[in-house]
Design a protein around this motif. Structure first.
Motif, mmCIF file in Angstrom:
data_model
loop_
_atom_site.group_PDB
_atom_site.id
_atom_site.type_symbol
_atom_site.label_atom_id
_atom_site.label_comp_id
_atom_site.label_asym_id
_atom_site.label_seq_id
_atom_site.Cartn_x
_atom_site.Cartn_y
_atom_site.Cartn_z
ATOM 1 N N VAL A 4 -3.703 13.132 -37.912
ATOM 2 C CA VAL A 4 -4.607 12.766 -38.998
ATOM 3 C C VAL A 4 -4.836 11.262 -38.984
ATOM 4 N N GLU A 5 -5.825 10.823 -39.726
ATOM 5 C CA GLU A 5 -6.178 9.409 -39.769
ATOM 6 C C GLU A 5 -5.129 8.586 -40.509
ATOM 7 N N SER A 6 -4.752 9.021 -41.721
ATOM 8 C CA SER A 6 -3.835 8.195 -42.509
ATOM 9 C C SER A 6 -2.930 9.031 -43.399
ATOM 10 N N LEU A 7 -1.844 8.399 -43.804
ATOM 11 C CA LEU A 7 -0.884 9.002 -44.720
ATOM 12 C C LEU A 7 -0.455 7.910 -45.685
ATOM 13 N N GLU A 8 -0.393 8.240 -46.976
ATOM 14 C CA GLU A 8 -0.079 7.231 -47.986
ATOM 15 C C GLU A 8 1.231 7.546 -48.701
ATOM 16 N N ILE A 9 2.033 6.497 -48.894
ATOM 17 C CA ILE A 9 3.290 6.600 -49.622
ATOM 18 C C ILE A 9 3.258 5.614 -50.780
ATOM 19 N N HIS A 10 3.520 6.074 -51.990
ATOM 20 C CA HIS A 10 3.540 5.187 -53.148
ATOM 21 C C HIS A 10 4.930 4.582 -53.286
ATOM 22 N N VAL A 11 5.079 3.333 -52.875
ATOM 23 C CA VAL A 11 6.385 2.684 -52.961
ATOM 24 C C VAL A 11 6.669 2.182 -54.373
ATOM 25 N N SER A 12 5.630 2.046 -55.182
ATOM 26 C CA SER A 12 5.781 1.808 -56.622
ATOM 27 C C SER A 12 4.621 2.497 -57.318
ATOM 28 N N ASN A 13 4.922 3.178 -58.404
ATOM 29 C CA ASN A 13 3.866 3.911 -59.103
ATOM 30 C C ASN A 13 3.089 3.036 -60.075
ATOM 31 N N HIS A 14 3.747 2.028 -60.635
ATOM 32 C CA HIS A 14 3.113 1.156 -61.620
ATOM 33 C C HIS A 14 2.436 -0.029 -60.935
ATOM 34 N N ASP A 160 -19.447 20.980 -55.416
ATOM 35 C CA ASP A 160 -20.312 19.891 -54.960
ATOM 36 C C ASP A 160 -19.580 18.548 -54.977
ATOM 37 N N ILE A 161 -18.798 18.315 -56.029
ATOM 38 C CA ILE A 161 -18.032 17.066 -56.114
ATOM 39 C C ILE A 161 -17.015 17.006 -54.976
ATOM 40 N N TYR A 162 -16.351 18.117 -54.721
ATOM 41 C CA TYR A 162 -15.358 18.156 -53.640
ATOM 42 C C TYR A 162 -16.019 17.951 -52.273
ATOM 43 N N LYS A 163 -17.151 18.606 -52.084
ATOM 44 C CA LYS A 163 -17.874 18.534 -50.812
ATOM 45 C C LYS A 163 -18.319 17.108 -50.483
ATOM 46 N N THR A 164 -18.617 16.323 -51.513
ATOM 47 C CA THR A 164 -19.129 14.966 -51.301
ATOM 48 C C THR A 164 -18.054 13.886 -51.431
ATOM 49 N N CYS A 165 -16.801 14.297 -51.632
ATOM 50 C CA CYS A 165 -15.727 13.325 -51.858
ATOM 51 C C CYS A 165 -15.360 12.601 -50.560
ATOM 52 N N ILE A 166 -15.709 11.338 -50.484
ATOM 53 C CA ILE A 166 -15.446 10.538 -49.280
ATOM 54 C C ILE A 166 -13.952 10.394 -49.041
ATOM 55 N N ILE A 167 -13.184 10.249 -50.103
ATOM 56 C CA ILE A 167 -11.738 10.041 -49.984
ATOM 57 C C ILE A 167 -11.076 11.220 -49.294
ATOM 58 N N SER A 168 -11.457 12.415 -49.683
ATOM 59 C CA SER A 168 -10.866 13.615 -49.095
ATOM 60 C C SER A 168 -11.527 14.018 -47.780
ATOM 61 N N GLN A 169 -12.856 13.992 -47.743
ATOM 62 C CA GLN A 169 -13.582 14.532 -46.600
ATOM 63 C C GLN A 169 -13.688 13.578 -45.408
ATOM 64 N N LYS A 170 -13.705 12.265 -45.659
ATOM 65 C CA LYS A 170 -13.921 11.314 -44.560
ATOM 66 C C LYS A 170 -12.726 10.408 -44.292
ATOM 67 N N TRP A 171 -12.143 9.871 -45.357
ATOM 68 C CA TRP A 171 -11.074 8.893 -45.166
ATOM 69 C C TRP A 171 -9.733 9.526 -44.835
ATOM 70 N N ASP A 277 -19.406 4.961 -46.130
ATOM 71 C CA ASP A 277 -18.043 4.882 -46.647
ATOM 72 C C ASP A 277 -17.909 3.970 -47.862
ATOM 73 N N MET A 278 -18.653 2.874 -47.875
ATOM 74 C CA MET A 278 -18.423 1.850 -48.886
ATOM 75 C C MET A 278 -19.189 2.167 -50.168
ATOM 76 N N PHE A 279 -18.627 3.063 -50.961
ATOM 77 C CA PHE A 279 -19.326 3.474 -52.166
ATOM 78 C C PHE A 279 -19.018 2.569 -53.351
#
Length: 287
Positions: A4-14, A160-171, A277-279
Motif C-alpha cells: 500500500v502507499e501509506s500507513l499512519e500511526i497516531h503517536v499522540s491523539n491530542h 457518493d461521498i465515499y466514492k469521491t473521498c480522496i483520502i480513502s480512494q487515492k491517498w 489531490d489538493m482539495f
C-alpha cells in the motif's frame, strides 16, 4: 504480500492547536500517547502480510510525544515501510532532534493560517535540514467540513461521498490503532467519538487473526462504505476559513446534519471528473 502507499500511526491523539474542521477530531481528544509495546507487536504481525511505501507518525501533534525518538528507532527496526515521515504543524519543530532526523526520511509541515513570519521560520528550518530530510510545507487556505454527529440516512449520498473521498480512494491513508487496521483517519476518529459507531466493526483485527492477509486485502479493495461513512463528509464538505476554536464550538459545528455541511456542487464535480489531490492546500513548498 499486500503493498500500500501509506500507513499512519497516531503517536499522540491530542494536539497543541484546536482547528475548526480537524478531520482527526483532535480538539475532542484527551491527552493520550501511543501504547508503544502494543503497537510494536501489532506492526510486527502486520509486517508479515503488508508493506507500505511510507509510514507516517502523526497525531494530534506528534512532537508532543517526548518518546518520539525511541518510537522512530523501533519502527525503523520492524521494516514495515520504505520511508518514515513525521507530519507536524511546525510549532514545536525544534523537538525533532538530530537522532530523529537521522532516522526518518520526510517531514510534512502543515502551516495553518500561515503568515509571512511563520512561513519564513519554517522555510529557514527546512533549508537548514535539507541534507537530512525532505521537507514539504503545505500552506493551507481553508478546511472542509469533516463529519456530523447525525447519521446520514441517504444511502445514495453515503455512497457518493465515499466514492469521491480522496483520502480513502487515492491517498490510501490507512491507520493502525490499538489492534485494528482502519481504512482512513476519519473512520477511526468517528468511531472514537460517536456512540453508534463501533471501532471493531469498522476495522480489521490484527493480533490473533489467522486470516489476516485475506481479510485485509478484501477490506482494502472493498467498494462498500464503512459504518463510519454514515457520519462522514469525506472530502466534499463545505469550505470555511481555518480558525482556532474551543472544544464546545468544535462540537457545536458538528451538530449540523450532512445536507447542511455538504458542498453539493463540489460533490457533483467530483463525481464527474478527477478534481485532483489538493482539495484544501493552497500551495506546497518542497526542500
Amino acid at each position: 504480500m499486500i503493498t500500500v502507499e501509506s500507513l499512519e500511526i497516531h503517536v499522540s491523539n491530542h494536539c497543541n492547536l484546536s482547528c475548526r474542521g480537524c478531520s482527526h477530531i483532535s480538539p475532542l481528544e484527551k491527552k493520550e500517547f501511543l501504547n508503544e509495546e502494543n503497537m510494536y507487536l501489532v506492526l510486527k504481525k502486520l509486517s508479515s502480510v503488508l508493506h507500505c511505501k511510507v509510514i507516517r507518525l502523526l497525531g494530534g501533534e506528534p512532537t508532543l510525544n517526548s518518546n518520539l525518538e525511541n518510537i522512530v528507532s523501533k519502527i525503523k527496526e520492524i521494516g514495515i515501510s520504505d520511508e518514515i515521515s513525521i507530519p507536524t504543524n511546525g510549532i514545536l519543530i525544534s523537538k525533532l532532534s538530530e537522532n530523529i532526523l537521522n532516522n526518518i526520511d520526510i517531514v510534512e509541515i502543515s502551516n495553518y493560517n500561515y503568515n509571512e513570519k511563520i512561513s519564513k521560520n519554517l522555510i529557514e528550518w527546512a533549508k537548514k535540514n535539507k541534507d537530512k530530510v525532505t521537507t514539504y510545507i503545505y500552506l493551507y487556505d481553508y478546511f472542509r467540513e469533516p463529519f456530523s454527529y447525525h447519521k446520514n440516512a441517504n444511502k445514495q449520498l453515503v455512497d457518493d461521498i465515499y466514492k469521491t473521498c480522496i483520502i480513502s480512494q487515492k491517498w490510501q491513508c490507512f491507520n493502525v490503532y490499538g489492534e485494528y487496521f482502519y481504512k482512513c483517519p476519519q473512520s477511526l476518529a468517528i468511531c472514537k467519538n460517536i456512540e453508534n459507531c463501533s471501532l471493531d466493526k469498522n476495522g480489521i483485527k490484527i493480533l490473533g487473526n489467522q486470516n489476516l492477509e485475506e481479510e485485509l486485502e478484501k477490506y482494502i479493495n472493498s467498494i462498500s462504505p464503512l459504518q463510519a461513512c454514515d457520519y462522514c463528509l469525506g472530502t466534499v464538505g463545505k469550505k470555511f476559513k481555518i480558525m482556532q476554536v474551543s472544544k464546545e464550538k468544535y462540537k457545536k459545528e458538528a451538530e449540523k446534519n450532512i445536507e447542511e455541511m455538504l458542498d453539493k456542487e463540489f460533490l457533483k464535480q467530483s463525481l464527474e471528473e478527477d478534481v485532483g489531490d489538493m482539495f484544501t492546500v493552497g500551495k506546497v513548498l518542497k526542500f
